[in-house]
Design a protein around this motif. Structure first.
Motif, mmCIF file in Angstrom:
data_model
loop_
_atom_site.group_PDB
_atom_site.id
_atom_site.type_symbol
_atom_site.label_atom_id
_atom_site.label_comp_id
_atom_site.label_asym_id
_atom_site.label_seq_id
_atom_site.Cartn_x
_atom_site.Cartn_y
_atom_site.Cartn_z
ATOM 1 N N TRP A 78 24.661 51.360 98.759
ATOM 2 C CA TRP A 78 24.033 52.518 99.401
ATOM 3 C C TRP A 78 23.745 53.657 98.438
ATOM 4 O O TRP A 78 22.798 54.407 98.635
ATOM 5 C CB TRP A 78 24.919 53.028 100.548
ATOM 6 C CG TRP A 78 24.957 52.061 101.665
ATOM 7 C CD1 TRP A 78 25.950 51.154 101.950
ATOM 8 C CD2 TRP A 78 23.951 51.858 102.645
ATOM 9 N NE1 TRP A 78 25.611 50.402 103.034
ATOM 10 C CE2 TRP A 78 24.393 50.826 103.497
ATOM 11 C CE3 TRP A 78 22.719 52.447 102.895
ATOM 12 C CZ2 TRP A 78 23.636 50.371 104.563
ATOM 13 C CZ3 TRP A 78 21.972 51.993 103.971
ATOM 14 C CH2 TRP A 78 22.427 50.971 104.789
ATOM 15 N N ARG A 122 20.108 54.957 97.520
ATOM 16 C CA ARG A 122 19.189 53.857 97.203
ATOM 17 C C ARG A 122 18.083 53.827 98.246
ATOM 18 O O ARG A 122 18.318 53.610 99.422
ATOM 19 C CB ARG A 122 19.945 52.532 97.182
ATOM 20 C CG ARG A 122 21.017 52.486 96.114
ATOM 21 C CD ARG A 122 20.990 51.306 95.198
ATOM 22 N NE ARG A 122 20.125 50.230 95.519
ATOM 23 C CZ ARG A 122 20.547 48.983 95.712
ATOM 24 N NH1 ARG A 122 21.831 48.681 95.645
ATOM 25 N NH2 ARG A 122 19.680 48.023 95.973
ATOM 26 N N ARG A 123 16.867 54.068 97.811
ATOM 27 C CA ARG A 123 15.702 54.170 98.720
ATOM 28 C C ARG A 123 15.470 52.893 99.509
ATOM 29 O O ARG A 123 15.062 52.944 100.665
ATOM 30 C CB ARG A 123 14.441 54.537 97.935
ATOM 31 C CG ARG A 123 14.518 55.906 97.319
ATOM 32 C CD ARG A 123 14.418 56.974 98.384
ATOM 33 N NE ARG A 123 14.742 58.273 97.815
ATOM 34 C CZ ARG A 123 15.302 59.241 98.480
ATOM 35 N NH1 ARG A 123 15.610 59.100 99.729
ATOM 36 N NH2 ARG A 123 15.571 60.390 97.894
ATOM 37 N N ASP A 124 15.729 51.735 98.889
ATOM 38 C CA ASP A 124 15.520 50.483 99.620
ATOM 39 C C ASP A 124 16.470 50.376 100.814
ATOM 40 O O ASP A 124 16.111 49.823 101.846
ATOM 41 C CB ASP A 124 15.666 49.279 98.688
ATOM 42 C CG ASP A 124 17.008 49.226 97.966
ATOM 43 O OD1 ASP A 124 17.532 50.290 97.579
ATOM 44 O OD2 ASP A 124 17.528 48.114 97.764
ATOM 45 N N ARG A 125 17.647 50.934 100.699
ATOM 46 C CA ARG A 125 18.605 50.896 101.805
ATOM 47 C C ARG A 125 18.269 51.938 102.868
ATOM 48 O O ARG A 125 18.570 51.751 104.047
ATOM 49 C CB ARG A 125 20.024 51.130 101.294
ATOM 50 C CG ARG A 125 20.557 50.116 100.307
ATOM 51 C CD ARG A 125 20.568 48.673 100.783
ATOM 52 N NE ARG A 125 21.245 48.403 102.012
ATOM 53 C CZ ARG A 125 22.520 48.023 102.132
ATOM 54 N NH1 ARG A 125 23.263 47.879 101.062
ATOM 55 N NH2 ARG A 125 23.034 47.771 103.312
ATOM 56 N N ARG A 164 15.416 52.559 104.009
ATOM 57 C CA ARG A 164 14.478 51.908 104.935
ATOM 58 C C ARG A 164 15.215 51.215 106.073
ATOM 59 O O ARG A 164 14.744 51.201 107.204
ATOM 60 C CB ARG A 164 13.589 50.920 104.188
ATOM 61 C CG ARG A 164 12.403 51.609 103.550
ATOM 62 C CD ARG A 164 11.423 50.621 102.936
ATOM 63 N NE ARG A 164 11.309 51.036 101.539
ATOM 64 C CZ ARG A 164 11.715 50.340 100.491
ATOM 65 N NH1 ARG A 164 12.187 49.163 100.626
ATOM 66 N NH2 ARG A 164 11.609 50.811 99.275
ATOM 67 N N GLU A 165 16.372 50.634 105.784
ATOM 68 C CA GLU A 165 17.171 49.986 106.828
ATOM 69 C C GLU A 165 17.588 51.011 107.889
ATOM 70 O O GLU A 165 17.549 50.725 109.082
ATOM 71 C CB GLU A 165 18.424 49.340 106.226
ATOM 72 C CG GLU A 165 18.158 48.162 105.338
ATOM 73 C CD GLU A 165 19.444 47.641 104.728
ATOM 74 O OE1 GLU A 165 20.384 47.322 105.499
ATOM 75 O OE2 GLU A 165 19.516 47.560 103.491
#
Length: 158
Positions: A86, A104-107, A109-110
């Motif tokens: 995270w 973390r930007r990818d997380r 999104r979740e």
């Protein structure tokens, strides 16, 4: 209408607003609890991630101050969030002895996906108000958040 009746009507209206704020707080807490359960996070984790995402990268001590967590507790929480993917801890380019936390930007999104229904509901709700009404609502909510922040700081003082 008499002044007494106006006063009672005003008190009832203020009570209705306060009840609505408490109800909103409860419903958002329940939503947050479901989101954290789906993401396998602990309840306070979302608050930490929100602070970093909203205020930008910061050091662990700054985050501890913003969230009223003891620095030793913060270390354990950050270890867990980093292990879960995270947050990242990076060296501060201005002070190599310090760390900076990044969400973390990818997380993120979740998280946004799980809140998409609520975001759409708020968009639909806002569509029913004029720009002037939305300005009043935004002003009220901003001031209410500031009052909550102020009272939180007052409780922190001995």
């Amino acid at each position: 209408m008499t002044n007494v009746a106006q006063g009672r009507g005003r008190r009832r209206l203020v009570t209705t607003v306060k009840d609505a704020v408490r109800s909103l707080r409860t419903e958002l807490a329940l939503l947050n609890r479901r989101v954290t359960g789906r993401l396998q996070l602990r309840e306070g984790d979302l608050d930490l991630l929100e602070v970093i995402a909203r205020l930008g990268p910061m050091g662990p001590s700054t985050l501890a101050r913003h969230t009223a967590l003891h620095p030793a507790t913060m270390t354990g929480v950050l270890d867990r969030l980093e292990k879960g993917g995270w947050v990242t801890r990076e060296r501060d380019p201005d002070d190599r002895r310090s760390l900076v936390l990044h969400v973390r930007r990818d997380r993120v999104r979740e998280i946004l996906t799980l809140y998409s229904g609520m975001n759409q509901a708020l968009d639909d709700l806002c569509a029913n108000y004029t720009d002037d009404e939305l300005r009043v609502i935004a002003d009220f909510l901003t001031r209410a958040a500031e009052a909550g922040n102020s009272e939180t700081r007052n409780l922190d003082e001995p």
